[in-house]
Design an enzyme around this catalytic site. Structure first.
Site, PDB file in Angstrom:
ATOM      1  N   GLY A  72      31.749  67.526  63.926  1.00  0.00           N
ATOM      2  CA  GLY A  72      32.127  67.487  65.357  1.00  0.00           C
ATOM      3  C   GLY A  72      33.672  66.649  65.896  1.00  0.00           C
ATOM      4  O   GLY A  72      34.205  66.901  66.499  1.00  0.00           O
ATOM      5  N   ASP A  73      34.039  65.524  64.887  1.00  0.00           N
ATOM      6  CA  ASP A  73      35.416  64.634  65.007  1.00  0.00           C
ATOM      7  C   ASP A  73      35.916  65.840  64.995  1.00  0.00           C
ATOM      8  O   ASP A  73      37.969  65.664  65.478  1.00  0.00           O
ATOM      9  CB  ASP A  73      35.326  63.681  64.117  1.00  0.00           C
ATOM     10  CG  ASP A  73      33.541  62.645  64.001  1.00  0.00           C
ATOM     11  OD1 ASP A  73      33.505  62.823  65.876  1.00  0.00           O
ATOM     12  OD2 ASP A  73      33.473  61.881  64.083  1.00  0.00           O
ATOM     13  N   GLY A 115      26.694  73.861  65.011  1.00  0.00           N
ATOM     14  CA  GLY A 115      26.587  73.310  63.425  1.00  0.00           C
ATOM     15  C   GLY A 115      27.541  74.622  62.858  1.00  0.00           C
ATOM     16  O   GLY A 115      28.553  75.199  62.800  1.00  0.00           O
ATOM     17  N   GLY A 123      28.664  77.636  64.932  1.00  0.00           N
ATOM     18  CA  GLY A 123      30.028  77.512  65.830  1.00  0.00           C
ATOM     19  C   GLY A 123      30.101  76.594  66.882  1.00  0.00           C
ATOM     20  O   GLY A 123      29.596  75.188  67.443  1.00  0.00           O
TER      21      GLY A 123
HETATM   22  N1  LIG Z   1      28.237  74.311  57.845  1.00  0.00           N
HETATM   23  C1  LIG Z   1      28.991  75.001  58.133  1.00  0.00           C
HETATM   24  N2  LIG Z   1      30.063  76.060  58.436  1.00  0.00           N
HETATM   25  C2  LIG Z   1      31.005  76.156  58.773  1.00  0.00           C
HETATM   26  N3  LIG Z   1      31.210  74.882  59.629  1.00  0.00           N
HETATM   27  C3  LIG Z   1      30.564  74.112  60.520  1.00  0.00           C
HETATM   28  C4  LIG Z   1      29.354  73.603  59.493  1.00  0.00           C
HETATM   29  N4  LIG Z   1      28.361  72.925  59.960  1.00  0.00           N
HETATM   30  C5  LIG Z   1      29.581  72.416  60.993  1.00  0.00           C
HETATM   31  N5  LIG Z   1      31.078  73.297  61.187  1.00  0.00           N
HETATM   32  C6  LIG Z   1      31.272  73.222  61.971  1.00  0.00           C
HETATM   33  O1  LIG Z   1      32.448  72.289  62.576  1.00  0.00           O
HETATM   34  C7  LIG Z   1      31.946  72.470  64.230  1.00  0.00           C
HETATM   35  C8  LIG Z   1      31.015  70.875  64.237  1.00  0.00           C
HETATM   36  O2  LIG Z   1      30.410  71.224  63.720  1.00  0.00           O
HETATM   37  P1  LIG Z   1      28.934  70.045  64.459  1.00  0.00           P
HETATM   38  O3  LIG Z   1      28.563  70.933  65.795  1.00  0.00           O
HETATM   39  O4  LIG Z   1      27.733  70.175  63.398  1.00  0.00           O
HETATM   40  O5  LIG Z   1      29.394  68.322  64.986  1.00  0.00           O
HETATM   41  P2  LIG Z   1      28.423  67.171  65.319  1.00  0.00           P
HETATM   42  O6  LIG Z   1      27.196  67.484  64.946  1.00  0.00           O
HETATM   43  O7  LIG Z   1      29.224  66.536  66.949  1.00  0.00           O
HETATM   44  O8  LIG Z   1      29.158  66.821  64.074  1.00  0.00           O
HETATM   45  P3  LIG Z   1      29.215  64.941  64.652  1.00  0.00           P
HETATM   46  O9  LIG Z   1      28.279  64.609  65.245  1.00  0.00           O
HETATM   47  O10 LIG Z   1      28.727  64.830  62.376  1.00  0.00           O
HETATM   48  O11 LIG Z   1      30.526  65.497  64.216  1.00  0.00           O
HETATM   49  C9  LIG Z   1      31.172  73.062  64.188  1.00  0.00           C
HETATM   50  O12 LIG Z   1      31.959  73.835  65.755  1.00  0.00           O
HETATM   51  C10 LIG Z   1      31.432  74.470  63.474  1.00  0.00           C
HETATM   52  O13 LIG Z   1      32.688  74.978  63.953  1.00  0.00           O
HETATM   53 MG   LIG Z   2      28.943  64.428  67.035  1.00  0.00          MG
END
Ligand SMILES: Nc1ncnc2c1ncn2[C@@H]1O[C@H](COP(=O)(O)OP(=O)(O)OP(=O)(O)O)[C@@H](O)[C@H]1O
Ligand SMILES: [Mg+2]
Length: 310
Positions: free
Chosen positions: A252-253, A223, A226
């Protein structure tokens, strides 16, 4: 060509409200609909980067038609595998005050064996032309839990590299087929490893351990904190700049698409991780499930902090 596979596409309907009042009245301030599903989101971001991409999706009903029409209007190359049921709608309630999403996701339509055979036939016929196949998201009802594993084995046999982003039993089963890249978040890494992945040291250890499964690269995203990228015996850590968050759905995508963009450009691991982190952060700065724009990604690229851990 980077192909994506979405077995359970959705209309992501984002309802923006001031603050979520559970059990009470909530007045919606804005509604945004986006064609979505994880593979589709990856393809939309790859297109933003100017990379050739094709999204394959199982689509059905009025909602499926809307998704296909909207993506085609955008100019996304889409291969539709028809399904008898209706594609789902997922609600994302975005609280402007808390800056967080409450997600209510439908399971999706029941898929038949015949429809799944068409998915396999599509892989057989096309995977030889794909540099990467991105397999992303949940599987709708009716799909056996080892189906992603079957897809991976078939596509790998034709020379395609595989990026996998899913969760739960589907992820556990599919990694046995040794995809080239996985993109778990903290929760998914916890499910895989059966222990907490909450702190920096736990996350680094998790990335290292997941590499032992015979997977070449692990992008463990955290998130707003990073990500860790473990790849070819190296481990890198990235921290995005602070941004004004509009919606974290689909980050994440975007991050996965950014990493593949880096790989396609022949960038170093650290720069590929920079593209990934910038794309994820850029996605967070836009409302709904909207792909990030290239100018924002490029601006954020220079603000990502990168450190080598191993
Ligand atoms: N609040 C935030 N501020 C800055 N960057 C963010 C934030 N949230 C996510 N990111 C960026 O996006 C990347 C992926 O986010 P995250 O870990 O939330 O993915 P996820 O949980 O797989 O999300 P999803 O499955 O909904 O697509 C992180 O590594 C970061 O670089
Ligand atoms: Mg994801």
């Amino acid at each position: 060509m980077i192909a994506t596979m979405t077995l359970n596409p959705t209309i992501d309907r984002t309802l923006e409200i001031c603050r979520l009042n559970v059990g009470g009245m909530n007045r919606v301030q804005a509604v945004i609909d986006h064609p979505s599903g994880k593979g589709i989101n990856v393809s939309r971001t790859l297109k933003t980067f100017g990379l050739p991409t094709q999204a394959t999706a199982l689509l059905g009903g009025e909602s499926g038609r809307w998704i296909a029409e909207t993506l085609t209007k955008e100019g996304l190359k889409l291969e539709v595998i028809p399904t008898a049921g209706s594609s789902r709608t997922n609600l994302k309630i975005w609280s402007r005050e808390a800056k967080e999403a409450t997600e209510i996701n439908e399971p999706g339509p029941l898929v038949s064996e015949k429809e799944l055979e068409q998915v396999l036939a599509h892989i057989e016929a096309n995977a030889a032309h794909w540099q990467w196949l991105v397999i992303s998201g949940s599987m709708p009802p009716g799909v056996p839990s080892d189906f992603y594993g079957t897809l991976i084995t078939k596509a790998k046999a034709q020379g395609a590299k595989i990026a996998l982003d899913t969760s739960g039993a589907a992820l556990k089963q599919a990694i046995k087929a040794q995809p080239d890249l996985i993109k778990p978040n903290e929760t998914e890494a916890e499910e895989l490893l059966g222990r907490y992945v909450r702190h920096e040291t736990e996350a680094e250890a998790a990335a290292a351990e997941l590499l032992q499964y015979g997977i070449r690269c692990v992008l463990l995203t955290l998130g707003k904190d990073g990500a860790f990228l473990g790849c070819d015996g190296e481990i890198w850590r990235a921290v995005p700049p602070e941004i004004s968050v509009k919606s974290t759905v689909g980050c994440g995508d975007a991050a996965l698409a950014g990493l593949l963009y880096g790989f396609r450009q022949g960038a170093s691991l650290q720069d590929a991780l920079r593209w990934s982190t910038a794309a994820g952060a850029a996605n967070a700065s836009l409302p709904g499930t909207e792909p990030p724009t290239l100018d924002v990604i490029q601006m954020l690229f220079h603000q990502v902090l990168i450190k080598r851990h191993l």
